[in-house]
Enzyme design. Sequence first.
Site, PDB file in Angstrom:
ATOM      1  N   TRP A 139       0.863  -1.189   0.000  1.00 55.71           N
ATOM      2  CA  TRP A 139       0.000   0.000   0.000  1.00 55.71           C
ATOM      3  C   TRP A 139       0.900   1.241   0.000  1.00 55.71           C
ATOM      4  CZ3 TRP A 139      -2.137   2.580   4.867  1.00 55.71           C
ATOM      5  CH2 TRP A 139      -3.189   3.451   4.575  1.00 55.71           C
ATOM      6  N   ASP A 191      -1.015  -6.004   8.959  1.00 52.03           N
ATOM      7  CA  ASP A 191      -2.001  -4.997   8.546  1.00 52.03           C
ATOM      8  C   ASP A 191      -3.232  -5.779   8.106  1.00 52.03           C
ATOM      9  OD1 ASP A 191      -3.553  -3.017   7.529  1.00 52.03           O
ATOM     10  OD2 ASP A 191      -1.998  -2.084   6.296  1.00 52.03           O
ATOM     11  N   LYS A 194     -13.876  -1.146   6.128  1.00 47.92           N
ATOM     12  CA  LYS A 194     -14.418  -1.907   4.997  1.00 47.92           C
ATOM     13  C   LYS A 194     -15.509  -2.861   5.467  1.00 47.92           C
ATOM     14  CE  LYS A 194     -10.510  -0.288   3.302  1.00 47.92           C
ATOM     15  NZ  LYS A 194     -10.193   0.634   2.257  1.00 47.92           N
TER      16      LYS A 194
HETATM   17  C1  LMR Z   1      -7.067   2.062  -0.316  1.00 48.03           C
HETATM   18  O1  LMR Z   1      -5.991   1.455  -0.411  1.00 48.03           O
HETATM   19  O2  LMR Z   1      -7.670   2.516  -1.294  1.00 48.03           O
HETATM   20  C2  LMR Z   1      -7.690   2.212   1.043  1.00 48.03           C
HETATM   21  O3  LMR Z   1      -6.925   1.578   2.001  1.00 48.03           O
HETATM   22  C3  LMR Z   1      -8.008   3.619   1.379  1.00 48.03           C
HETATM   23  C4  LMR Z   1      -6.806   4.462   1.626  1.00 48.03           C
HETATM   24  O4  LMR Z   1      -6.787   5.144   2.654  1.00 48.03           O
HETATM   25  O5  LMR Z   1      -5.877   4.482   0.812  1.00 48.03           O
END
Ligand code: LMR
Length: 396
Positions: free
Chosen positions: A130, A211, A246
């Site tokens: 992420w 996570d 979510k």
């Molecule tokens: C995402 O990856 O789209 C979600 O986890 C929302 C975010 O805060 O990025």
Amino acid sequence: MFDAVKPAAPDAILGLTEAYNADDRPGKINLGVGVYKDASGKTPVLATVKEAERRLIDTEASKSYKPIDGDPAYGACVQAMLFGVDSSIVTEKRAATSHCPGGTGALRVAGDYLHANHPSATLWLSDETWPNHPAIFTAAGLPMKRYPYFDAKANALNFDAMLDGLSKASAGDVVLLHGCCHNPTGVDLGPDQWVKVADLCAGKGLLPLLDFAYQGFAEGIEQDAVGLRALASKVSELIVCGSFSKNFGLYNERVGSLTFVAGSADTAKAVQSQVKACVRRNYSNPPAHGGAVVTTILQDQALTTQWHGELTEMRERINGVRSLFVNTLAQKGANRDFSFITQQRGMFSYSGLTKDQVGQLRDKHAVYIVGSGRINVAGMTEGNMDKLCEAIVDVL
Ligand code: LMR
């Protein structure tokens, strides 16, 4: 002073929503941020959430501050969902949970705790991960390294390379693992692979940091905890950052959790006192509403059963849309086999589209997806599928 300030780059995910909102082309599609939409394209408030809120309106007696780490009842609900009610971690009080503002808040507090208490630890992130992970932990001052994870050519996990990469970590390092629905790839470890990673962490003295933002979106609440439970059975210490954004659709209530598991109840208490110090100097104590909603639902058997039904409905819609997406791409003449997308889990499809193709989707077709080629499948509907797939086939 401010005249010298240069504009920051827009956020890789939330910045897309800003650009999408400013776009006035009709038929625009936002598949950037990981937010669930129903078949009509709306992000619903769950019926169980509405019911809990009605009850809270009637019973809430005060708006006074919450404890620094939130209500103990909320922590108990979180731990039951993570470890199972009968887990020895719970009964021996070896876990301590803080209610944090979203999974992001939990990650940042975890980062602050690690920086303050384990300054020589390096944090290992999967390649890819992420995009906010490196940003959060850079802000917290943690040194970071990457371990291999995704094989882009095979559209699959490169497990041998992952183990090999992690074998280079030193005792006392921290390994960030995605509990399920890996973001951005949607490619998870299988149960046996989790056991191998847990063995590696135990053998090398690595601290797992899970996570766990999508519990319930791959196969179900219990099934998705298989990785966490494998780790918990092999190592005595771990950290879990959870989110109810979510699975309860509580995105804007910022309701997350940070759980530390320690070798004994006394150690868990000492660690929690340090976590509370981090929270106090950051945001002081958590926002109440989302946590109260989750606690109200999870303390009521009938509401919990109803919520499981709502979660199943979301998960099944996403899986249905995944197949429809793959089939529609083929029908529209895609020159590539996208069937691997049906194997990916959770909200995201890691499409393999290049940065240039992502740019064309946005500029020519008003279709917004993340620069890495990550598409939010949970935002697709039967209504936008044809236009989306025609646009993708065009840029291919
Ligand atoms: C995402 O990856 O789209 C979600 O986890 C929302 C975010 O805060 O990025």
